[in-house]
Design a protein around this motif. Structure first.
Motif: not given
Lengths: 126, 126
Positions: A1-7, A11-16, A19-23, A50-57
């Motif tokens: 459902m989500f594709e992340l670019d770890l490189r 920041p990962i949480y911003e990518q999340l 993507k969420m906003k877009e969906l 914790n990274t997911i939680q940061k994105a959700y927050r």
DNA sequence: TAAGTGTACTATTATTGTTAATACAGTTAA
DNA sequence: TTAACTGTATTAACAATAATAGTACACTTA
């Protein structure tokens, strides 16, 4: 459902968040639909809860989702959580970006066309 | 000439880049006009020269200025330094932001109006 | 009760932003 | 040539942030 670019330097949480906003805005995720839980999504993406939680927050702060302790996180209906401050902020950002687009030589008509497209596909699904 | 918010979570060099871009796009800074030198601006703003240099490097990367060793940094004329990649990037960012604006309930007509305003004040100065 | 949910906290590591000091290379005018 | 200006590069140090790890607590539901 989500594709992340770890490189990525983003920041990962911003990518999340993006993507969420877009969906959500494209109604792939429907109003009041339950999102994957913090731990579940973390396991699926092999990143820290914790990274997911940061994105959700952040998504909750921006009014895109709401979270209920013990139940889960859900998509906020379109007409909820839209404060004037957020709208002003988006307008300012938009003004900067539109000015840059015109400066780069993108024709105004192309920009008008883009708005018409997005506006057309807004309410009507796809 | 520049006002910085040292307390902001936005990096100083990014604030500088944004202000410079704004001044250039509004033609407050004219094409081929010389910018303050790295050291001079650093002293004026009481920040480190390296931070100025980082901003100038970013501005050069984005095609807004050019720098000549031993001479100085100058505003890039509008028709220079506009690669297709930069244009694509701005278009993508713009699409995201426009979608969000519509999602937030900003009327499409208001967005069209914004473009007309910006486009009108583009070539004609103020 | 048990297993799921969100949330909070501390600690640790890696990355980034910023400062600091120094050095080198090119330009320009005395 | 010299002196004073330009941009640029490098190294070191410190602060703030991003991300991981582990643990704990409160709430919901079957």
């Amino acid at each position: 459902m989500f594709e992340l670019d770890l490189r990525s330097r983003k920041p990962i949480y911003e990518q999340l968040v993006d993507k969420m906003k877009e969906l959500i805005m494209n109604e792939v995720l429907k109003p009041d639909e339950q999102l994957p839980s913090v731990r579940q999504l973390a396991q699926q993406l092999t990143i820290n809860p914790n990274t997911i939680q940061k994105a959700y927050r952040e998504l909750e702060l921006q009014g895109f989702i709401y979270s209920l302790k013990g139940k889960g996180s859900f998509v906020n209906p379109m007409d909820a959580g839209k404060d004037a401050e957020k709208i002003m902020q988006v307008k300012l950002e938009l003004e900067k970006l539109l000015l840059e687009a015109l400066y780069l030589g993108i024709p105004a008509e192309e920009l008008h066309g883009l708005i018409r497209e997005l506006d057309a596909s807004k309410g009507g699904g796809e």
